[in-house]
Design a protein around this motif. Structure first.
Motif, mmCIF file in Angstrom:
data_model
loop_
_atom_site.group_PDB
_atom_site.id
_atom_site.type_symbol
_atom_site.label_atom_id
_atom_site.label_comp_id
_atom_site.label_asym_id
_atom_site.label_seq_id
_atom_site.Cartn_x
_atom_site.Cartn_y
_atom_site.Cartn_z
ATOM 1 N N GLU A 49 0.651 -1.186 0.047
ATOM 2 C CA GLU A 49 -0.048 0.057 0.088
ATOM 3 C C GLU A 49 0.792 1.271 0.067
ATOM 4 O O GLU A 49 1.609 1.421 0.966
ATOM 5 N N PRO A 50 0.801 2.068 -1.060
ATOM 6 C CA PRO A 50 1.854 3.267 -1.270
ATOM 7 C C PRO A 50 1.778 4.123 0.102
ATOM 8 O O PRO A 50 2.610 4.676 0.640
ATOM 9 N N ALA A 51 0.524 4.588 0.704
ATOM 10 C CA ALA A 51 0.202 5.286 1.874
ATOM 11 C C ALA A 51 1.188 4.746 2.941
ATOM 12 O O ALA A 51 2.025 5.341 3.898
ATOM 13 N N THR A 52 1.517 3.508 3.414
ATOM 14 C CA THR A 52 2.165 2.817 4.215
ATOM 15 C C THR A 52 3.629 2.933 3.861
ATOM 16 O O THR A 52 4.349 3.254 4.809
ATOM 17 N N VAL A 53 3.993 2.985 2.628
ATOM 18 C CA VAL A 53 5.295 3.052 2.325
ATOM 19 C C VAL A 53 5.713 4.623 2.656
ATOM 20 O O VAL A 53 6.874 4.635 3.059
ATOM 21 N N LEU A 54 4.930 5.502 2.218
ATOM 22 C CA LEU A 54 5.044 6.906 2.554
ATOM 23 C C LEU A 54 5.467 7.217 3.926
ATOM 24 O O LEU A 54 6.257 7.709 4.177
ATOM 25 N N ASN A 55 4.478 6.642 4.756
ATOM 26 C CA ASN A 55 4.669 7.096 6.032
ATOM 27 C C ASN A 55 5.863 6.119 6.741
ATOM 28 O O ASN A 55 6.362 7.015 7.737
ATOM 29 N N ALA A 56 6.371 5.086 6.340
ATOM 30 C CA ALA A 56 7.289 4.657 6.975
ATOM 31 C C ALA A 56 8.686 5.566 6.258
ATOM 32 O O ALA A 56 9.545 5.674 7.274
ATOM 33 N N ALA A 57 8.576 5.703 5.135
ATOM 34 C CA ALA A 57 9.798 6.660 4.955
ATOM 35 C C ALA A 57 9.947 7.977 5.535
ATOM 36 O O ALA A 57 10.779 8.478 5.698
ATOM 37 N N ALA A 58 8.602 8.618 5.777
ATOM 38 C CA ALA A 58 8.557 9.632 6.406
ATOM 39 C C ALA A 58 9.111 9.430 7.858
ATOM 40 O O ALA A 58 9.664 10.552 8.518
ATOM 41 N N THR A 59 8.667 8.605 8.609
ATOM 42 C CA THR A 59 9.388 8.259 9.902
ATOM 43 C C THR A 59 10.774 8.153 9.842
ATOM 44 O O THR A 59 11.437 8.965 10.642
ATOM 45 N N ALA A 60 11.417 7.531 8.869
ATOM 46 C CA ALA A 60 12.838 7.531 8.777
ATOM 47 C C ALA A 60 13.471 8.979 8.301
ATOM 48 O O ALA A 60 14.414 9.091 9.098
ATOM 49 N N ALA A 61 12.728 9.849 7.612
ATOM 50 C CA ALA A 61 13.276 11.220 7.454
ATOM 51 C C ALA A 61 13.199 11.755 8.713
ATOM 52 O O ALA A 61 14.035 12.707 8.897
ATOM 53 N N SER A 62 12.159 11.885 9.401
ATOM 54 C CA SER A 62 12.029 12.723 10.655
ATOM 55 C C SER A 62 13.117 12.165 11.664
ATOM 56 O O SER A 62 13.284 13.138 12.483
ATOM 57 N N LEU A 63 13.397 10.949 11.521
ATOM 58 C CA LEU A 63 14.496 10.584 12.514
ATOM 59 C C LEU A 63 16.064 10.791 11.994
ATOM 60 O O LEU A 63 17.121 10.407 12.487
ATOM 61 N N ASP A 64 16.139 11.489 10.672
ATOM 62 C CA ASP A 64 17.179 11.584 9.782
ATOM 63 C C ASP A 64 18.092 10.089 9.764
ATOM 64 O O ASP A 64 19.272 10.246 10.028
ATOM 65 N N LEU A 65 17.365 9.125 9.453
ATOM 66 C CA LEU A 65 18.202 7.768 9.473
ATOM 67 C C LEU A 65 17.963 7.230 7.813
ATOM 68 O O LEU A 65 16.848 7.185 7.256
ATOM 69 N N PRO A 66 19.180 6.878 7.338
ATOM 70 C CA PRO A 66 19.006 6.414 5.949
ATOM 71 C C PRO A 66 18.427 4.924 5.957
ATOM 72 O O PRO A 66 18.249 4.210 6.956
ATOM 73 N N ILE A 67 17.833 4.648 4.867
ATOM 74 C CA ILE A 67 16.807 3.411 4.729
ATOM 75 C C ILE A 67 17.549 2.445 3.853
ATOM 76 O O ILE A 67 16.909 1.510 3.410
ATOM 77 N N ASN A 68 18.728 2.563 3.423
ATOM 78 C CA ASN A 68 19.660 1.502 2.474
ATOM 79 C C ASN A 68 19.713 0.458 3.331
ATOM 80 O O ASN A 68 20.415 0.551 4.422
ATOM 81 N N PRO A 69 19.124 -0.616 2.797
ATOM 82 C CA PRO A 69 19.447 -1.951 3.790
ATOM 83 C C PRO A 69 20.744 -2.288 4.064
ATOM 84 O O PRO A 69 21.129 -3.075 5.151
ATOM 85 N N ASN A 70 21.706 -2.034 3.341
ATOM 86 C CA ASN A 70 23.272 -2.253 3.527
ATOM 87 C C ASN A 70 23.768 -1.702 4.796
ATOM 88 O O ASN A 70 24.643 -1.948 5.044
ATOM 89 N N LEU A 71 23.196 -0.330 5.095
ATOM 90 C CA LEU A 71 23.769 0.509 6.056
ATOM 91 C C LEU A 71 23.241 -0.056 7.645
ATOM 92 O O LEU A 71 24.035 -0.060 8.537
ATOM 93 N N GLY A 72 22.218 -0.620 7.535
ATOM 94 C CA GLY A 72 21.603 -1.230 8.858
ATOM 95 C C GLY A 72 21.067 -0.273 9.862
ATOM 96 O O GLY A 72 20.990 -0.364 11.040
ATOM 97 N N PHE A 73 20.684 1.013 9.386
ATOM 98 C CA PHE A 73 20.192 2.001 10.315
ATOM 99 C C PHE A 73 18.853 1.568 10.557
ATOM 100 O O PHE A 73 18.104 2.004 11.484
#
Length: 292
Positions: A49-73
């Motif tokens: 569901e696009p909205a759940t992807v968007l909100n997950a990404a927004a959470t990562a952005a608000s915490l200023d954490l990269p979501i690249n799987p290879n980085l592990g943050f």
């Protein structure tokens, strides 16, 4: 007519791009590009569901954490047609360091040839970390030291971690639906679990850390509406009495006004209001001490 808006379409909207620019500034476009790369590389995320992807990404952005799987943050993880936001142990370390309250913080695997004993009462772990770990991992240890001198070491056996995963993850042991079932990700999930538990019980909890604790493994169909479709929320809330004792201890152990200010900035508005008298009294004591 059924809405066929895709995740890519959603992130292409000007209003969505402005939302990320408000959070990340000049880094917004780079972050959005990394999100789209992650989505394109995962067939299940493409159909989530696009909205759940968007909100997950927004959470990562608000915490200023990269979501690249290879980085592990942090990760955006597909589950049952939706997207979960998921913290990594490195993400919790990063948020802890940002508070300025942690002198040291770490979490590690403990191998069979390193482990000797663990006293559950005194929390004394006897293990030889000077030798290279071999054979099987038997447990996981976390440690942090705060600026006020407080130290905390926790140890979970591998069996305890597995029991925790079975209790809180419906997908545990069921094919590849959970990172717990991936050999390469199991240790990272285990370390995250042990460190997250230690920080939530005994560490300094900034606003970012509180958000991360709540958002971890949650699906947000609407921003801020956290649902745990794979698990029961495992943020173990303290009793009011335990929380009071912990905050008062941190206030009392603040060595100077700078440390006290850092502590105060890490508290929620509710806690600042609750302990306003104690904070003011301690600040006056420290001011007098610094002037003498």
């Amino acid at each position: 007519m059924e809405n066929k808006l895709t995740t890519k379409d959603l992130f292409g909207q000007k209003s969505i791009q402005q939302r990320f620019e408000a959070i990340l500034g000049k880094k917004a476009q780079g972050f959005i590009s990394s999100v789209l790369q992650v989505i394109n590389g995962n067939k299940l995320l493409c159909t989530a569901e696009p909205a759940t992807v968007l909100n997950a990404a927004a959470t990562a952005a608000s915490l200023d954490l990269p979501i690249n799987p290879n980085l592990g943050f942090a990760w955006i993880v597909p589950y049952k047609g939706k997207a979960q936001f998921q913290m990594g142990w490195k993400g919790f370390v990063q948020l802890a360091l940002r508070t300025g309250q942690y002198q040291r913080i770490n979490v590690t695997e403990v191998y069979e040839n390193q482990f000797k004993s663990f006293n559950r009462l005194t929390e004394e772990l006897i293990a030889d970390f000077d030798i290279e770990g071999k054979d099987d991992v038997v447990g996981y240890a976390s440690y942090f030291r705060l600026n006020n001198g407080m130290e905390k070491m926790t140890y979970w056996s591998k069996e305890e971690v597995i029991n925790h995963a079975k209790k809180y993850s419906q997908a545990y042991g069921k094919g590849s639906m959970s990172p717990w079932n991936d050999k390469d990700q199991f240790h990272a999930m285990a370390k995250k679990t042990v460190l997250k538990n230690a920080i939530s019980k005994w560490g300094i909890m900034s606003i970012e850390m509180q958000t991360a604790q709540i958002a971890d493994q949650a699906v947000q169909e609407h921003e801020g509406d956290y649902k745990y479709i794979d698990n029961t929320i495992d943020v173990e809330a303290e009793s009011e009495e335990e929380e009071t004792k912990r905050v008062l201890s941190f206030i009392d152990k603040s060595k100077n006004t700078k440390e006290l200010k850092t502590l105060k900035d890490s508290l929620s508005d509710e806690l600042k209001e609750k302990f306003v008298k104690e904070l003011e009294d301690r600040e006056n004591e420290l001011i007098i001490k610094e002037k003498s």
